[in-house]
Scaffold this motif. Structure first.
Motif, PDB file in Angstrom:
ATOM      1  N   PRO A 104      -8.476   3.380  -1.020  1.00  0.00           N
ATOM      2  CA  PRO A 104      -7.256   3.970  -0.452  1.00  0.00           C
ATOM      3  C   PRO A 104      -6.009   3.320  -1.047  1.00  0.00           C
ATOM      4  O   PRO A 104      -5.974   2.107  -1.272  1.00  0.00           O
ATOM      5  CB  PRO A 104      -7.370   3.683   1.043  1.00  0.00           C
ATOM      6  CG  PRO A 104      -8.322   2.543   1.150  1.00  0.00           C
ATOM      7  CD  PRO A 104      -9.195   2.561  -0.065  1.00  0.00           C
ATOM      8  N   THR A 105      -5.019   4.132  -1.338  1.00  0.00           N
ATOM      9  CA  THR A 105      -3.731   3.645  -1.839  1.00  0.00           C
ATOM     10  C   THR A 105      -2.643   4.331  -1.017  1.00  0.00           C
ATOM     11  O   THR A 105      -2.908   5.303  -0.320  1.00  0.00           O
ATOM     12  CB  THR A 105      -3.530   3.976  -3.334  1.00  0.00           C
ATOM     13  OG1 THR A 105      -3.288   5.378  -3.480  1.00  0.00           O
ATOM     14  CG2 THR A 105      -4.731   3.564  -4.164  1.00  0.00           C
ATOM     15  N   PRO A 106      -1.408   3.857  -1.100  1.00  0.00           N
ATOM     16  CA  PRO A 106      -0.327   4.526  -0.371  1.00  0.00           C
ATOM     17  C   PRO A 106      -0.126   5.985  -0.804  1.00  0.00           C
ATOM     18  O   PRO A 106       0.407   6.791  -0.060  1.00  0.00           O
ATOM     19  CB  PRO A 106       0.907   3.687  -0.724  1.00  0.00           C
ATOM     20  CG  PRO A 106       0.371   2.355  -1.120  1.00  0.00           C
ATOM     21  CD  PRO A 106      -0.962   2.628  -1.744  1.00  0.00           C
ATOM     22  N   ASN A 107      -0.582   6.313  -2.008  1.00  0.00           N
ATOM     23  CA  ASN A 107      -0.399   7.675  -2.525  1.00  0.00           C
ATOM     24  C   ASN A 107      -1.660   8.528  -2.430  1.00  0.00           C
ATOM     25  O   ASN A 107      -1.724   9.598  -3.012  1.00  0.00           O
ATOM     26  CB  ASN A 107       0.061   7.621  -3.980  1.00  0.00           C
ATOM     27  CG  ASN A 107       1.412   6.959  -4.107  1.00  0.00           C
ATOM     28  OD1 ASN A 107       2.271   7.124  -3.256  1.00  0.00           O
ATOM     29  ND2 ASN A 107       1.590   6.189  -5.155  1.00  0.00           N
ATOM     30  N   GLY A 108      -2.670   8.058  -1.722  1.00  0.00           N
ATOM     31  CA  GLY A 108      -3.915   8.807  -1.592  1.00  0.00           C
ATOM     32  C   GLY A 108      -5.104   7.990  -2.051  1.00  0.00           C
ATOM     33  O   GLY A 108      -4.992   6.808  -2.358  1.00  0.00           O
ATOM     34  N   MET A 109      -6.241   8.646  -2.118  1.00  0.00           N
ATOM     35  CA  MET A 109      -7.493   7.994  -2.452  1.00  0.00           C
ATOM     36  C   MET A 109      -7.705   7.993  -3.968  1.00  0.00           C
ATOM     37  O   MET A 109      -7.486   8.998  -4.640  1.00  0.00           O
ATOM     38  CB  MET A 109      -8.640   8.751  -1.785  1.00  0.00           C
ATOM     39  CG  MET A 109      -9.921   8.018  -1.719  1.00  0.00           C
ATOM     40  SD  MET A 109      -9.986   6.743  -0.452  1.00  0.00           S
ATOM     41  CE  MET A 109     -10.093   7.694   1.034  1.00  0.00           C
ATOM     42  N   VAL A 110      -8.138   6.849  -4.500  1.00  0.00           N
ATOM     43  CA  VAL A 110      -8.517   6.730  -5.899  1.00  0.00           C
ATOM     44  C   VAL A 110     -10.042   6.664  -5.924  1.00  0.00           C
ATOM     45  O   VAL A 110     -10.651   5.915  -5.166  1.00  0.00           O
ATOM     46  CB  VAL A 110      -7.926   5.470  -6.547  1.00  0.00           C
ATOM     47  CG1 VAL A 110      -8.468   5.268  -7.954  1.00  0.00           C
ATOM     48  CG2 VAL A 110      -6.406   5.547  -6.570  1.00  0.00           C
TER      49      VAL A 110
END
Length: 116
Positions: A104-110
């Motif tokens: 999870p990242t602040p901009n969505g899932m990697v």
């Protein structure tokens, strides 16, 4: 019934199970939901998987997005699920061979592919 099981972080493997709702539910640890990204088989997963924190992210399934928890592939009969053929097992083992890691990242899932 011969199925192809995909667990989070692992390569898929073949398993023989007895037909029946309870056995299908045992494989995914709960209520089942079938999705159909392929013409000749079903992907059966936990119906509540996306809402359960105790299930790990597994793989992205075409047309449906990421699935949490263990899922399996099975064949399609007239009115119920059936075992996979040897050809289907070979084909879908290749499709789902590479486990995926979800970050999870602040901009969505990697999604990272875990290559041997």
């Amino acid at each position: 019934m011969k199925i192809l099981v995909c667990e989070p972080g692992k390569h898929p493997y073949v398993k023989d199970i007895e037909p029946g709702l309870e056995n299908l539910q045992a494989e995914v640890d709960g209520l089942i939901q079938a999705v159909y990204p392929h013409d000749d088989c079903a992907v059966v997963c936990n119906e509540e998987g996306l809402f359960r924190d105790d299930l790990a992210w597994n793989r992205v399934v075409d047309k449906y997005g990421p699935i949490k928890g263990t899922f399996f592939l099975c064949g399609l009969g007239e009115e119920d699920f059936i075992g996979l053929t040897d050809e289907q097992i070979e084909k879908y083992t290749k499709v789902y061979w590479v486990p995926e890691l979800f970050i999870p990242t602040p901009n969505g899932m990697v999604v990272l592919h875990i290559v041997d």
